[in-house]
Design a protein around this motif. Sequence first.
Motif, mmCIF file in Angstrom:
data_model
loop_
_atom_site.group_PDB
_atom_site.id
_atom_site.type_symbol
_atom_site.label_atom_id
_atom_site.label_comp_id
_atom_site.label_asym_id
_atom_site.label_seq_id
_atom_site.Cartn_x
_atom_site.Cartn_y
_atom_site.Cartn_z
ATOM 1 N N GLY A 41 -86.678 -41.937 -86.247
ATOM 2 C CA GLY A 41 -87.198 -40.603 -86.023
ATOM 3 C C GLY A 41 -87.732 -40.360 -84.631
ATOM 4 O O GLY A 41 -88.133 -39.249 -84.299
ATOM 5 N N THR A 42 -87.737 -41.403 -83.802
ATOM 6 C CA THR A 42 -88.214 -41.266 -82.427
ATOM 7 C C THR A 42 -87.029 -41.322 -81.482
ATOM 8 O O THR A 42 -86.140 -42.141 -81.648
ATOM 9 N N LEU A 43 -87.033 -40.444 -80.496
ATOM 10 C CA LEU A 43 -85.958 -40.398 -79.514
ATOM 11 C C LEU A 43 -86.311 -41.306 -78.346
ATOM 12 O O LEU A 43 -87.360 -41.154 -77.718
ATOM 13 N N TYR A 44 -85.430 -42.268 -78.070
ATOM 14 C CA TYR A 44 -85.674 -43.233 -77.001
ATOM 15 C C TYR A 44 -84.762 -42.945 -75.815
ATOM 16 O O TYR A 44 -83.547 -42.827 -75.961
ATOM 17 N N SER A 45 -85.370 -42.853 -74.662
ATOM 18 C CA SER A 45 -84.643 -42.580 -73.428
ATOM 19 C C SER A 45 -84.222 -43.887 -72.774
ATOM 20 O O SER A 45 -85.030 -44.810 -72.618
ATOM 21 N N ALA A 46 -82.955 -43.973 -72.372
ATOM 22 C CA ALA A 46 -82.459 -45.175 -71.704
ATOM 23 C C ALA A 46 -83.238 -45.469 -70.418
ATOM 24 O O ALA A 46 -83.598 -46.622 -70.170
ATOM 25 N N PRO A 47 -83.545 -44.467 -69.580
ATOM 26 C CA PRO A 47 -84.310 -44.762 -68.365
ATOM 27 C C PRO A 47 -85.698 -45.336 -68.644
ATOM 28 O O PRO A 47 -86.175 -46.220 -67.925
ATOM 29 N N VAL A 48 -86.366 -44.850 -69.709
ATOM 30 C CA VAL A 48 -87.701 -45.366 -70.044
ATOM 31 C C VAL A 48 -87.605 -46.816 -70.495
ATOM 32 O O VAL A 48 -88.392 -47.675 -70.072
ATOM 33 N N LEU A 49 -86.647 -47.115 -71.373
ATOM 34 C CA LEU A 49 -86.460 -48.484 -71.825
ATOM 35 C C LEU A 49 -86.079 -49.392 -70.660
ATOM 36 O O LEU A 49 -86.529 -50.541 -70.577
ATOM 37 N N ALA A 50 -85.250 -48.861 -69.764
ATOM 38 C CA ALA A 50 -84.825 -49.645 -68.601
ATOM 39 C C ALA A 50 -86.016 -50.013 -67.726
ATOM 40 O O ALA A 50 -86.125 -51.143 -67.231
ATOM 41 N N GLU A 51 -86.930 -49.065 -67.544
ATOM 42 C CA GLU A 51 -88.119 -49.334 -66.730
ATOM 43 C C GLU A 51 -88.972 -50.426 -67.368
ATOM 44 O O GLU A 51 -89.504 -51.300 -66.678
ATOM 45 N N MET A 52 -89.090 -50.405 -68.688
ATOM 46 C CA MET A 52 -89.892 -51.405 -69.389
ATOM 47 C C MET A 52 -89.274 -52.791 -69.296
ATOM 48 O O MET A 52 -89.973 -53.802 -69.243
ATOM 49 N N LEU A 53 -87.939 -52.825 -69.261
ATOM 50 C CA LEU A 53 -87.225 -54.096 -69.180
ATOM 51 C C LEU A 53 -87.063 -54.581 -67.740
ATOM 52 O O LEU A 53 -86.674 -55.725 -67.509
#
Length: 231
Positions: A41-53
């Motif tokens: 139910g949560t929308l995950y942005s590839a750029p946000v995940l990329a920054e975290m990784l």
Amino acid sequence: MYAVFSDGDLQFSSLSREGSLRAQVTEAIRAALISGRMRPGTLYSAPVLAEMLGVSATPVREAMLDLAKEGLVQVARNKGFLVTAVSERQLDEMAATRLLLEVPTMGAVAESYGPAMDDELTRLRDVARDLESAAENDELIAYMRLDTEFHARFLALHGNSEIVSIVRQLRGRSRLYGLEALARSGRLVQTTREHMRMIDLAVARDRAGLEELTRTHLTHTRTTWADAGST
């Protein structure tokens, strides 16, 4: 809505310099999905995940597309990725299937134990120690990766690669929402110590004992761990 992260909400283990970056990112995100750190139910942005990784968005998008093919996430065009929900019935059925496959297979490994297995069991002891360390330090993403590695390598000693493949798929589709609560309470360390006992039972050629421990260990995912997640 988009996921907004603060420190501690979603923690990824550091990626190594070895192996495919795309594969490493895929496994890191898969572990986050299984452990419940990424929620339906949560929308995950590839750029946000990329920054975290600490990587570019490209391998993250590639990883998410791979996971979409497995049905773990859905593509929200021009927006991001939604985590696919898994029903309680589906989780029960996956757990039951794992019991049918893994209990007798682990028992067969114990029954066929011989010196030829010693090197692999030594490596499994190293994995079990790393698992305990991950549990003690609340490193749940690393924990999920190591837990899958342990069980897959143990089952592989039986020699049936199809069983290993099926179990990997089932583990990849499961959800362990109580994992964080167990880690905080210290109970995750207790259940993690069962891995070392499994090795000891295999060396002792105790088929009945290993089958019983495997059955108990697997039922944690739908009893102890699930109850922890609901409290």
